[in-house]
Motif scaffolding. Structure first.
Motif: not given
Length: 228
Positions: A136-137, A139-144
């Motif tokens: 996971l990138s 940005s994806t981790k932050n969204k999660i």
């Protein structure tokens, strides 16, 4: 004959003195990641001629029957047996791994040819790091993480709102119960009786106290006395 015997004893004493070895403490274990470099050392002190001591690396491998088999470590593209290095009268033999593999795991000891003894040894453990199952990138981790925070907030607010609604309903039910109890107080009363009683009370307040019969004139026959 006596001279020959004395010469042999002196030669044996010199050889024994030259071959006396004192082992140094070895590193107990070494944990290395797969494909990394690793260096093992066996150190010792020699009284006399150190050149006569040749360390040979031996690997102990566990067999199927539970016993330990000895294997001599040889030079290869990945493994290099280096000459001993002197440091403050301490001599060390080195075993260098260019890129360790999983099958390199085992106990490594040095065999010293003069004293016919083995060093304490170092256990080399090669491990393979865990691989990421999902890449996971950031940005994806932050969204999660943001979504998890919102869900956590909802999980806190929903029960609170439910409790507030229940408390309001309970208050309304209490009010209805009180009003019903007040209505039940007046049940069973006859309104006609209440009205006549109320009229009598009002009439008595308007006419004043009861009239005295003794004060009424005899010729006033038309006067009607109020009955008590």
């Amino acid at each position: 004959m006596a001279k020959v015997t004395i010469f042999l004893l002196c030669s044996f004493f010199v050889v024994f003195a030259q071959g006396e070895v004192i082992l140094e403490a070895d590193q107990t274990w070494l944990r290395v990641k797969l494909s990394d470099e690793a260096t093992l050392k066996c150190c010792y002190k020699v009284h006399g001629g150190p050149n006569s001591v040749i360390p040979t690396w031996i690997k102990h491998v566990k067999a199927l029957n539970g016993t330990l088999n000895k294997e001599k470590v040889k030079n290869s593209e990945n493994v290099t047996v280096r000459d001993r290095e002197e440091n403050n009268s301490v001599f060390c033999g080195k075993l260098f791994f260019k890129s360790v593999e999983l099958n390199d795991t085992g106990l490594y000891r040095c065999h010293l040819n003069v004293s016919e003894i083995l060093t304490y040894g170092t256990y080399l453990q090669v491990y393979e790091p865990l691989k990421k199952t999902i890449n996971l990138s950031e940005s994806t981790k932050n969204k999660i993480l943001t979504a998890e925070g919102i869900l956590l907030l909802i999980c806190v607010l929903v029960p609170c709102a439910t409790l507030l609604c229940k408390s309001k309903k309970l208050q309304q039910l209490e009010k209805k119960k009180m009003s019903r109890e007040e209505e039940n107080i007046y049940q069973g009363l006859n309104l006609d009786d209440c009205c006549t009683t109320y009229d009598q009370i009002e009439r008595s307040q308007q006419h004043g106290p009861y009239q005295d019969v003794g004060n009424v004139m005899e010729d006033d026959e038309e006067i009607q006395l109020e009955k008590p």
